[in-house]
Design an enzyme around this catalytic site. Structure first.
Site, PDB file in Angstrom:
ATOM      1  CG  HIS A 158      -5.693  -0.277 -12.667  1.00 26.93           C
ATOM      2  ND1 HIS A 158      -4.309  -0.318 -12.182  1.00 26.93           N
ATOM      3  CD2 HIS A 158      -5.503   0.756 -13.489  1.00 26.93           C
ATOM      4  CE1 HIS A 158      -3.569   0.654 -12.791  1.00 26.93           C
ATOM      5  NE2 HIS A 158      -4.203   1.541 -13.551  1.00 26.93           N
ATOM      6  CG  ASP A 184      -0.536  -1.220 -10.671  1.00 28.86           C
ATOM      7  OD1 ASP A 184      -0.487  -1.840  -9.583  1.00 28.86           O
ATOM      8  OD2 ASP A 184      -1.289  -1.167 -11.390  1.00 28.86           O
ATOM      9  CG  HIS A 192      -0.156  -5.812  -8.673  1.00 27.48           C
ATOM     10  ND1 HIS A 192      -0.714  -4.914  -7.937  1.00 27.48           N
ATOM     11  CD2 HIS A 192       0.089  -6.806  -7.930  1.00 27.48           C
ATOM     12  CE1 HIS A 192      -1.049  -5.467  -6.808  1.00 27.48           C
ATOM     13  NE2 HIS A 192      -0.357  -6.523  -6.379  1.00 27.48           N
ATOM     14  CG  ASP A 209      -2.669  -4.128 -13.292  1.00 25.02           C
ATOM     15  OD1 ASP A 209      -2.711  -4.906 -12.471  1.00 25.02           O
ATOM     16  OD2 ASP A 209      -3.166  -2.757 -13.065  1.00 25.02           O
ATOM     17  CG  HIS A 242      -8.260  -5.547 -10.443  1.00 26.51           C
ATOM     18  ND1 HIS A 242      -8.010  -4.914  -9.335  1.00 26.51           N
ATOM     19  CD2 HIS A 242      -8.011  -6.738 -10.275  1.00 26.51           C
ATOM     20  CE1 HIS A 242      -7.520  -5.965  -8.479  1.00 26.51           C
ATOM     21  NE2 HIS A 242      -7.578  -7.076  -8.863  1.00 26.51           N
ATOM     22  CG  ASP A 269      -3.220   0.337  -8.567  1.00 33.43           C
ATOM     23  OD1 ASP A 269      -3.451   0.290  -7.142  1.00 33.43           O
ATOM     24  OD2 ASP A 269      -3.670  -0.680  -9.249  1.00 33.43           O
ATOM     25  CG  ASP A 284      -1.531  -1.649  -6.120  1.00 34.19           C
ATOM     26  OD1 ASP A 284      -0.826  -1.231  -6.889  1.00 34.19           O
ATOM     27  OD2 ASP A 284      -2.045  -2.864  -6.335  1.00 34.19           O
ATOM     28  CD  GLU A 287      -7.464  -1.560  -8.031  1.00 34.49           C
ATOM     29  OE1 GLU A 287      -8.136  -2.106  -6.933  1.00 34.49           O
ATOM     30  OE2 GLU A 287      -7.862  -2.308  -9.169  1.00 34.49           O
TER      31      GLU A 287
HETATM   32 MN   LIG Z   1      -3.445  -1.871 -10.939  1.00 31.75          MN
END
Ligand SMILES: [Mn+2]
Length: 322
Positions: A104, A131, A133, A135, A148, A235, A237, A280
């Site tokens: 990312h 995402d 997260h 980030d 990332h 992303d 995730d 990712e």
């Molecule tokens: Mn990310």
């Protein structure tokens, strides 16, 4: 995605085999796994002329350094960022760019280039961050030092990450123009900074309570009201690990198959989206390509494929018991 209905949107694909933003190796295979999953043929099949620009080569950078804290592979990522920001800017002139990651940290470059293009068009740039997260760490707050996890902070202009760019970032994204959906893993310092800077965070609790439509519609309304460009950064995730195992940072409780497709279908209908990151994907962790295929299918939904045709079912004549 262009509003001119007469012209089939022209899509430009760029592979960014970057994995310096994470501890886990394997993301450098992401672009080729997405190609193997048929992303280009899929887009062509939907009627979109699609040009593949191959994989980006990073620039050699020697002077970059972080001002404080911990940021692994800072120089290497500065090299990717600077090459990618220029490419993203050039690609956005007359195509819809899709960036195939890569981790990312890719977005540090892609978003900067797109923000420069948007500024030249006198339009704001909004970012939809899909995402687990946010980030939004910085070298000062990050536990791991993995860049990332700092992408949003970087393109919003965090001074400790300014050295990633060739020159001072002239068009940082305004933090309130970043809308996040799917968030379920946030560090403590990161949480405070998100609140201070008024990033719009829709965590999974919001999705559980109201679904994806309301937060997404709020973003679409804002983008339309301000004539903004909209970049989507997806992303792996963001998705639940049961349907998307190929990522080094799995967090349970992610978006379902239908939630993810619904987001992409609504974005398609909005005609607001102007660019996309797919990041990712770590093919080394995948199960028979299922995650690469899902990312490809989600991209297809963004470009107009309907997963479930809404055909009316005509039941046959009622028959009684034989
Ligand atoms: Mn990310």
């Amino acid at each position: 995605m262009k509003t001119n209905q007469d012209i089939s949107p022209s899509i430009a694909i760029l592979g960014v085999p970057l994995e310096d933003g994470t501890h886990e190796k394997g993301c450098l295979m992401g672009p080729d796994a997405l190609r193997t999953a048929g992303i280009i043929e899929t887009l062509e099949g939907l009627g979109h002329h699609t040009a593949d620009h191959g994989n980006l080569t990073p620039r050699q950078v020697t002077a970059a350094s972080t001002r404080s804290g911990s940021a692994r592979n800072f120089e290497a990522i500065a090299g990717w960022t600077q090459a990618l920001a220029d490419m993203a800017y050039a690609m956005a002139q007359d195509t819809f760019p899709i960036f195939l990651g890569g981790d990312h940290a890719l977005s540090i470059g892609s978003v900067a280039g797109l923000a420069r293009h948007a500024a030249e068009c006198s339009r704001p740039l909004y970012v939809l961050w899909l995402d687990a997260h946010p980030d939004f760490n910085t070298p000062a707050t990050s536990q791991s030092g993995n860049i990332h996890g700092m992408s949003v902070a970087a393109f919003c202009g965090d001074p400790d990450l300014a050295g990633l760019y060739a020159e001072p970032l002239r068009h940082p994204v305004h933090p309130s123009h970043v809308h996040m959906i799917g968030i379920r893993s946030v560090d403590l310092d990161e949480r405070l900074r998100l609140q201070e800077q008024r990033v719009l965070v829709n965590d999974m609790r919001v999705i559980d309570e109201v679904g994806v439509i309301r937060p997404l519609q709020q973003l679409i309304d804002e983008v339309k009201a301000t004539n903004a460009m909209l970049h989507v950064s997806l992303d792996v995730d963001f998705l639940d690990p049961s349907i998307a195992p190929a990522v080094g940072t799995t967090v349970p409780g992610g978006a379902t198959f239908r939630e993810a497709h619904l987001i992409m279908e609504l974005l398609h209908e909005s005609e607001c989206v102007t660019s996309l990151d797919l990041v990712e994907l770590n093919p080394f962790l995948d199960h028979r390509g299922m995650t690469a295929e899902l990312m490809t299918d989600l991209t297809a939904s963004l470009f107009g494929r309907k997963i479930f045709d809404r055909r009316t079912r005509h039941p046959g004549p009622q028959t009684g018991p034989q």
